[in-house]
Design a protein around this motif. Structure first.
Motif, mmCIF file in Angstrom:
data_model
loop_
_atom_site.group_PDB
_atom_site.id
_atom_site.type_symbol
_atom_site.label_atom_id
_atom_site.label_comp_id
_atom_site.label_asym_id
_atom_site.label_seq_id
_atom_site.Cartn_x
_atom_site.Cartn_y
_atom_site.Cartn_z
ATOM 1 N N ASP A 115 0.765 -1.142 0.041
ATOM 2 C CA ASP A 115 0.096 0.073 -0.020
ATOM 3 C C ASP A 115 1.014 1.222 0.154
ATOM 4 O O ASP A 115 1.652 1.418 0.773
ATOM 5 C CB ASP A 115 -0.852 -0.098 1.215
ATOM 6 C CG ASP A 115 -2.123 0.900 1.095
ATOM 7 O OD1 ASP A 115 -2.477 1.244 -0.181
ATOM 8 O OD2 ASP A 115 -2.500 1.264 1.872
ATOM 9 N N GLU A 116 0.658 2.146 -1.010
ATOM 10 C CA GLU A 116 1.151 3.590 -1.056
ATOM 11 C C GLU A 116 2.674 3.241 -1.400
ATOM 12 O O GLU A 116 3.576 3.800 -0.608
ATOM 13 C CB GLU A 116 0.847 4.181 0.035
ATOM 14 C CG GLU A 116 -0.609 4.489 0.290
ATOM 15 C CD GLU A 116 -0.800 5.578 1.237
ATOM 16 O OE1 GLU A 116 -0.047 5.688 2.101
ATOM 17 O OE2 GLU A 116 -1.992 6.358 0.951
ATOM 18 N N ILE A 117 3.267 2.518 -2.427
ATOM 19 C CA ILE A 117 4.359 2.350 -2.504
ATOM 20 C C ILE A 117 5.420 3.694 -3.039
ATOM 21 O O ILE A 117 6.433 3.555 -2.761
ATOM 22 C CB ILE A 117 4.543 1.439 -4.070
ATOM 23 C CG1 ILE A 117 5.846 0.647 -3.948
ATOM 24 C CG2 ILE A 117 4.265 1.959 -5.281
ATOM 25 C CD1 ILE A 117 6.010 -0.250 -4.857
ATOM 26 N N ASP A 118 4.441 4.610 -3.510
ATOM 27 C CA ASP A 118 5.153 5.948 -3.770
ATOM 28 C C ASP A 118 5.697 6.737 -2.508
ATOM 29 O O ASP A 118 6.274 7.813 -2.774
ATOM 30 C CB ASP A 118 4.290 6.854 -4.675
ATOM 31 C CG ASP A 118 2.755 6.942 -3.967
ATOM 32 O OD1 ASP A 118 2.277 6.048 -3.572
ATOM 33 O OD2 ASP A 118 2.366 8.058 -4.019
ATOM 34 N N LYS A 119 5.367 6.432 -1.370
ATOM 35 C CA LYS A 119 5.766 6.882 -0.224
ATOM 36 C C LYS A 119 7.183 6.771 -0.198
ATOM 37 O O LYS A 119 7.792 7.597 0.837
ATOM 38 C CB LYS A 119 5.021 6.619 1.051
ATOM 39 C CG LYS A 119 3.591 7.075 1.024
ATOM 40 C CD LYS A 119 2.779 7.177 2.700
ATOM 41 C CE LYS A 119 1.406 7.735 2.719
ATOM 42 N NZ LYS A 119 1.073 7.528 4.009
ATOM 43 N N ALA A 120 7.854 5.721 -0.181
ATOM 44 C CA ALA A 120 8.961 5.186 0.019
ATOM 45 C C ALA A 120 10.182 5.919 -0.961
ATOM 46 O O ALA A 120 10.042 6.431 -1.814
ATOM 47 C CB ALA A 120 9.106 3.605 -0.128
ATOM 48 N N ASP A 121 11.344 5.635 -0.465
ATOM 49 C CA ASP A 121 12.416 6.043 -1.558
ATOM 50 C C ASP A 121 12.405 5.616 -2.885
ATOM 51 O O ASP A 121 11.730 4.675 -3.454
ATOM 52 C CB ASP A 121 13.828 5.520 -0.987
ATOM 53 C CG ASP A 121 14.927 6.191 -1.563
ATOM 54 O OD1 ASP A 121 15.580 5.294 -2.685
ATOM 55 O OD2 ASP A 121 15.353 7.145 -1.363
ATOM 56 N N ILE A 122 12.784 6.410 -3.884
ATOM 57 C CA ILE A 122 12.504 6.166 -5.489
ATOM 58 C C ILE A 122 13.090 4.845 -5.610
ATOM 59 O O ILE A 122 12.710 4.159 -6.947
ATOM 60 C CB ILE A 122 13.480 7.231 -6.051
ATOM 61 C CG1 ILE A 122 12.836 7.260 -7.588
ATOM 62 C CG2 ILE A 122 14.708 7.236 -5.792
ATOM 63 C CD1 ILE A 122 11.392 7.137 -7.963
ATOM 64 N N GLU A 123 14.237 4.440 -5.058
ATOM 65 C CA GLU A 123 14.772 3.113 -5.158
ATOM 66 C C GLU A 123 14.123 1.976 -4.888
ATOM 67 O O GLU A 123 14.131 0.657 -5.036
ATOM 68 C CB GLU A 123 16.198 2.903 -4.760
ATOM 69 C CG GLU A 123 17.265 3.882 -5.534
ATOM 70 C CD GLU A 123 17.224 3.564 -6.970
ATOM 71 O OE1 GLU A 123 17.213 2.264 -7.287
ATOM 72 O OE2 GLU A 123 17.434 4.703 -7.765
#
Length: 279
Positions: A115-123
């Motif tokens: 869930d909400e993978i775009d919250k983490a670092d770009i890598e």
């Protein structure tokens, strides 16, 4: 396995096609859309409809991809060694399985929500490429390989806060949940507030879409927010006439459920002021 929505979740035709296509292709389903459009709930409803267990991995800004595989608890091992605990001789006692490990090790098929993978670092997405593609990973501390007996149904959500890498996108089936039109919204409301009077619903939804279409709005109200607003209208036993706005009061009744920042409140207050001057 075939998903057609549930009694508590209105799934449009294009959404059911996307879910079933991802299941058939055995690829992760990447779901994007405005916050509050039911992306997270989709995974729960897919699990309920297909009668499968669900494993949920909520990603935060500090989440690392390796945490989804496993973590080595070196601090506990050091403490146990100081205490003379016999467990210290087996490093496997200090390996903590992550959500992907749990999904891979499950006896049957499961639904895995990232869930909400775009919250983490770009890598972060790139660091999961091989594991999601091959459905296996290596535990270096113990030398074992964790391999999925059955590929889980992977559903990944994103609020579009940052772009995801192309290599990651190539491995996913993509679907964007468009904001519901008036007819779809009526069906959604009927699920959550069955028996709501048509006149009240028509007036409320007309006003809601007018607010969403207002130029200059910083945050458009979402599906979850209109459901909360309708719940308040029903609790206050308001009539369609009570919702009518005029130039003196451009703010909707109980607007705190819809407008979530002071800029948008001030926008409607300015519109009311201009309407009064014009009058």
């Amino acid at each position: 396995m075939n998903f057609q929505g549930t009694g508590s979740y209105v799934a449009t035709e294009d959404l059911t096609v996307a879910v079933n296509a991802a299941i058939t292709l055995q690829r992760p389903l990447l779901v994007k859309g405005e916050p509050g459009t039911g992306k997270t709930e989709l995974a729960r409803q897919v699990a309920a409809a297909l009668d499968l267990p669900m494993i949920e991995w909520s990603v935060k800004s500090t989440t690392r991809a390796h945490q989804g595989l496993y973590e080595y608890d070196a601090v506990s091992r050091l403490r146990d060694s100081q205490l003379g605990d016999a467990r210290v001789h087996d490093i496997a006692n200090y390996i903590r399985p992550g959500k992907l490990w749990q999904a891979f090790a499950a006896e049957g098929r499961v639904v895995l929500l990232i869930d909400e993978i775009d919250k983490a670092d770009i890598e972060f997405p790139n660091d999961l490429l091989q594991e999601l593609d091959q459905m296996e990973f290596h535990v270096y501390e113990t030398g074992e390989t964790i391999r999925a007996a059955q590929r889980p149904i992977v559903i990944i959500t994103s609020n579009n806060e940052k772009e995801l890498p192309d290599a990651f996108l190539r491995r996913c089936f993509f679907h964007y949940i468009r904001f519901p039109d008036m007819d779809t919204m009526r069906r959604i409301v009927e699920v959550h507030h069955p028996g709501i009077k048509d006149a009240l619903l028509t007036t409320a939804l007309t006003q809601f879409y007018e607010i969403r279409d207002q130029q200059g709005l910083k945050k458009k109200p979402s599906t979850s927010e209109v459901l909360d607003w309708l719940k308040l209208l029903l609790a206050e036993d308001l009539s369609p006439e009570d919702l009518q706005r005029n130039g003196k009061d451009a703010l909707p009744r109980l607007h705190g459920a819809l407008l979530k920042n002071e800029q948008d409140v001030h926008l409607f207050e300015r519109l009311a002021f201009m309407a009064r001057r014009g009058g």
